[in-house]
Each structure stands twice: as C-alpha cells, then as structure tokens.
Design an enzyme around this catalytic site. Structure first.
Site, mmCIF file in Angstrom:
data_model
loop_
_atom_site.group_PDB
_atom_site.id
_atom_site.type_symbol
_atom_site.label_atom_id
_atom_site.label_comp_id
_atom_site.label_asym_id
_atom_site.label_seq_id
_atom_site.Cartn_x
_atom_site.Cartn_y
_atom_site.Cartn_z
ATOM 1 C CG MET A 1 -30.671 34.306 38.775
ATOM 2 S SD MET A 1 -30.318 32.683 39.413
ATOM 3 C CE MET A 1 -31.920 31.940 39.371
ATOM 4 C CB CYS A 2 -30.758 35.584 32.149
ATOM 5 S SG CYS A 2 -31.705 37.117 32.204
ATOM 6 N N GLY A 3 -30.923 32.478 31.857
ATOM 7 C CA GLY A 3 -30.207 31.275 31.448
ATOM 8 C C GLY A 3 -29.892 31.342 29.967
#
Lengths: 308, 225
Positions: A1-3
C-alpha cells in the site's frame, strides 16, 4: 500500500501551519503503511543560503564539530541545527557539492537526506506520529511539502529505504506502488554513472529522473518519459523548489485524490487524509487522470519546465 | 429517523446497529453523520432500510448490500457497492475506481463521474452513471447492464461475457472482443426503465449499445493460443 500526502499552499497566511497540516494528513494515512515515514518541507526563508540535511545513527558523535569541519573544508561559515538523528547544515549558495564531497571523506557513515535552498527532508523508521514528533514537524512552516508512510515491499525497512528520495537540488520523490523493472534499470543507470545506494525500487525511480535531467530533460519531461520506461505500479508525487507534481501509471491501481481551494492544492492517497483541511467541504475534489503529468507552481517560470 | 454520528459512534458499532435491523424493523430510515472518508460504511446490510450518508466515504461503502437503499451525499472511494446483491446505492458525487465490481444484483447510480474499472466483473448488477467512466470499465463483465450518459475511457468491455453496455457519448477505445451492436426495441425499453429509475434525463435513442463479439477463446476454443 503506502500512503502519500502533499500540500501546496496558495495562501501565505497558512504557511506557519504547513507542518501541522501535513502531519495530521500523514498520521491519518498510518494504516496504509506503518514501516517508516518521511516528510519534505519547502521553506524559502534562507536567502542566498543552501542546506544539506544529514542523518546519523550516532548523532552525538557524528554531529560533534561537524559545522567546524565542513566550514574548514569549504572555506565558508556553516551553521548546524541538530534535530534528533538529523542535522541541517546551512552554508552560502554554490558550495553544496564541495560540502558533500568533504562529508563523504571525513564522515562516510553520514547519510545525505536532502540538499537545496528550500528543501529539508526528515525520514526515519517508525510510525508517522512518532517520526513527526521526533523532528517536531508540526512546528515547521513552509510554502509546500510532501509526506509518505511506507509499507515496504521491494526492499528492507531502513532509513535509506524510507521516502521521500532526494533526486536533485530541491527535488524529491515519493512513491506508492512497486516497480517491476528496477533491477535491470538499476544496472543500466549504474553503467551510466548514476549513484544508487540501496536495493529499493523507488530509489531507482528517483535516480531515473536524475539521469533524465542530467541529459537535459526538464522534470516535467522526465516524468513524462517515466511513463514509457518504468514498468510497474506507481503514483508519484514530486516536490520542486516552487511547487509539486503528480503522475500515475496508465493502469492507475494506486489511489489518488486531490482537492483545490483558493487557499491550497492538496494530494492524498485517500480522501480521509484531506478531511481536516480548512474549507474542504467547499473544495473541488477529483481524481488525477492516469498517465497524465500535473504540476502546481508558485512562479510563472516553474522549475519543472527548466532544464537542470 | 435514527441518527448515527461517526464522531461519536465507532465504525463497527455503527455497522452492527444497521446489521441488527430485521426485515420487519420499524426503524426504516437512518442517517450517518461525519463519515469523513471512513472505510466500509454501511457494508453487509440485509434489510429494507434507507440509509443516508451525509458526506464522502472511503473504500467499500455499501459493499455486499442486500435490500437496503443507501444514499451517499458526497463522493465515494474505491469499491463502492462492491459485490452488491440487491437494493440500491445512489452517489450524489463521483465514484472512485471499481465501483459496483462483481455486483450480482441491485441498482447502483452514480450522479457524477466514475473512474477506472467501473463494473469490473459485474455479475447481474445494473449501473447507471450520469457522467463519464474511466478506463477498463466492465472488464470481464458477465451479466447485468452498464449505462453511461457521458463518455467511456479506454478498453471498454474487454473480455466481455453477457453484460449489456450502453454509452451515450464517445468511447475512447473498445477492449478485446467488445463490439458495437444494433439497438433493438427491447434494449430501448430496458434503457428507458433504468434511466427513469436512476433519475437521468437522457433519452434511450441517444445511446449506442456494446456487447461481446463472442470470439475469444472462452467462446471459441480454436482462438486459444
């Protein structure tokens, strides 16, 4: 994911709140990636001076007398501001390369986080709230900034694997996604003489942009070419001295939402990241199109349109 | 009307409260305040209740819906009404990627635009988009109807099975094995009904119909590599 989050302020009255607003946005994105976090802050408050941000695992030893050592090496006054594992070295313009070479000689374990006149990058392993608190990001002011919280996929959870990545003076990159041709591209770029430190895929993406710009491309052109040469998934946000840019791969699996008001342009991996911004209820909210390069700049002659 | 304020009620508690509504519930109208882009709002409902969400939602709002009517007074994040079985989901604003994905039934209405992969692998759901849709929409769609009052992005209906696609505006490109087909009276009647139920003013005659050419190896084994 990562934001990913990004905030470009049009209204100067908001500048003292930049760090606080970005921190709130990034902390909201914590559950997209708890491995490491980083923030790039741009503030043009040091006229005719340039900054190098360095990181050390042993700051007490490494930062001792660092300003005096660098000052002697470059023959100019240098100031040092320590913030936890990071330190900002400030010096007159035009001496960054000399200072970098000197640091590499007498303190090879120091890691360069960023260089430029406006940019400071702070990043470490840990949760966004802890990383932001450690560097007191919430108290920082500036004209724009980007942040990243990482869920590691392609390489180890280390400080150097954290985002943002510095791609050139006052330029940085954050990435949500994974590049699948980073090994072959790393070999190619190393043959071209580009320095790549880690096994991280995003560092290769950053090095690719650096390489394109060394060949004369503008940042905007380099991002456009990345759509042809990078294989894999990516939503990139890039920071420049005077603004930021966004580009998504043609498949555009990785989420992105933007909001614009008279006061700011904001980017978030999710709408949740934007909900505490002032006036968000009245903002124009939209999804950036796939394979399209977007930029916002504070000047009429933006950096991303100029060759390096 | 019952009100659930997400500033005070936790997400799980809110969904549990809605799940607890039986077929015969007297509490048929619900309002959800302060959604602020939260994920999985009003997921897995199975009662003929009406839920109005006052704001924008995050991932998977209205997912797996049965019977309920869910009205989002804002925009919806990825996967809105994913795998819906029956009921209705109406979005006042835009919808992010894969809206209505894998839906088996019910009606999804998007009054703004939908982004990529709208109706991917749909299995019987009806989707009406008042605006435009993004690339790879109705990829491997198996049955149901996708109506687009605006334009469609690249690779519409790639590897399509039996789903019916209607687009009023332009189609940037058709996906593999998707072709334009003739519009017959039964299609005009189907469109008229869906447009009316979706509150769209477009006329059925303005649309073109697209469907599967049934030439891929899934239909003709001689076309396998």
């Amino acid at each position: 994911m990562c934001g990913i989050v990004g905030l470009f302020l049009k209204d100067k009255a908001l500048e003292p709140q930049l760090g606080a607003l970005l921190t709130t946005m990034l902390v909201t994105m914590t559950d997209r990636g708890p491995d490491s976090a980083g923030i790039a802050i741009y503030s043009n408050n040091s006229k005719d001076r340039s900054k190098i941000v360095v990181q050390s695992d042993d700051p007490d030893t490494d930062f001792e007398q660092l300003d005096a050592k660098v000052s002697e090496a470059i023959g100019a006054p240098v100031s040092l501001t320590v913030s936890s594992t990071h330190a900002v070295l400030s010096m007159p313009d035009g001496l960054i390369e000399k200072a970098r070479a000197a640091i590499a000689t007498f303190s090879p374990t120091l890691r360069i986080m960023s260089r430029g006149s406006a940019l400071e990058i702070y990043k470490e392993v840990g949760l966004p709230k802890d990383v932001a608190a450690r560097f007191e990001i919430g108290q920082m002011s500036g004209s724009h900034g980007i942040g990243h919280t990482r869920m590691a996929t392609e390489s180890a959870v280390t400080t150097m694997g954290a985002h943002p990545f510095n791609t050139g003076d006052d330029q940085c990159l954050v990435h949500n996604g994974s590049l699948s041709n980073h090994n072959s591209l790393r070999r190619k770029l190393r043959r071209e003489g580009i320095h790549i430190e880690t096994e991280n895929d995003t560092e290769v993406g950053a090095a690719y942009l650096t390489w394109q710009m060394q060949k004369g491309a503008t940042l905007g052109e380099a991002l456009q070419r990345s759509l042809d040469d990078l294989d894999g998934f990516f939503t990139f946000v890039v920071g420049t001295r005077d603004g930021f840019g966004v580009v998504r791969d043609p498949i555009a699996c990785k989420p992105a939402v933007m909001a614009e008001t008279d006061q700011y342009v904001a980017f978030g991996s999710e709408y949740r990241a934007l909900v505490d911004l002032p006036g968000i209820e009245e903002a124009r909210v939209w999804e950036p199109e796939p394979a399209t390069v977007y930029f916002w700049s504070h000047t009429d002659q933006p950096t991303h349109e100029k060759a390096a | 009307m019952q009100t659930l304020d997400m500033a005070e009620v936790a997400l799980r508690e809110m969904n549990a409260t809605l799940h607890a509504q039986a077929e015969t519930s007297n509490q048929t109208t619900w309002e959800i305040l302060n959604p602020k882009g939260a994920h999985a709002i009003a997921c897995g409902l199975d009662a003929p209740i009406e839920v109005t969400v006052k704001g924008s939602t995050g991932y998977y709002c209205g997912g797996m819906n049965k019977q309920a009517t869910i009205h989002i007074k804002g925009s919806a994040g990825p996967g809105v009404a994913e795998n819906m079985m029956s009921g209705t989901v109406v979005i006042e604003g835009d919808a992010s990627q894969y809206a209505g994905a894998t839906g088996h039934g019910g009606l999804l209405v998007i009054k703004g635009n939908a982004s990529s992969r709208c109706g991917i692998s749909m299995k019987g759901i009806d989707i009406v988009v008042h605006g435009n849709i993004g690339h790879m929409s109705a990829f491997m769609a198996q049955s149901g109807t996708l109506v687009v009052c605006g334009d469609a992005g690249e690779a519409l209906g790639d590897s399509l099975y039996e789903a019916r696609l209607f687009v009023r505006g332009s189609v940037k490109s058709l996906g593999a094995d998707c072709i334009e087909k003739e519009m017959r009276p039964e299609h005009l009647a189907l469109l008229a009904d869906l447009l009316e139920r979706a509150g769209a003013t477009a006329k059925p005659e303005e649309f073109k119909r697209y469907g599967s050419a049934r030439e891929l190896y899934t239909f003709k084994i001689d076309n396998a590599y």
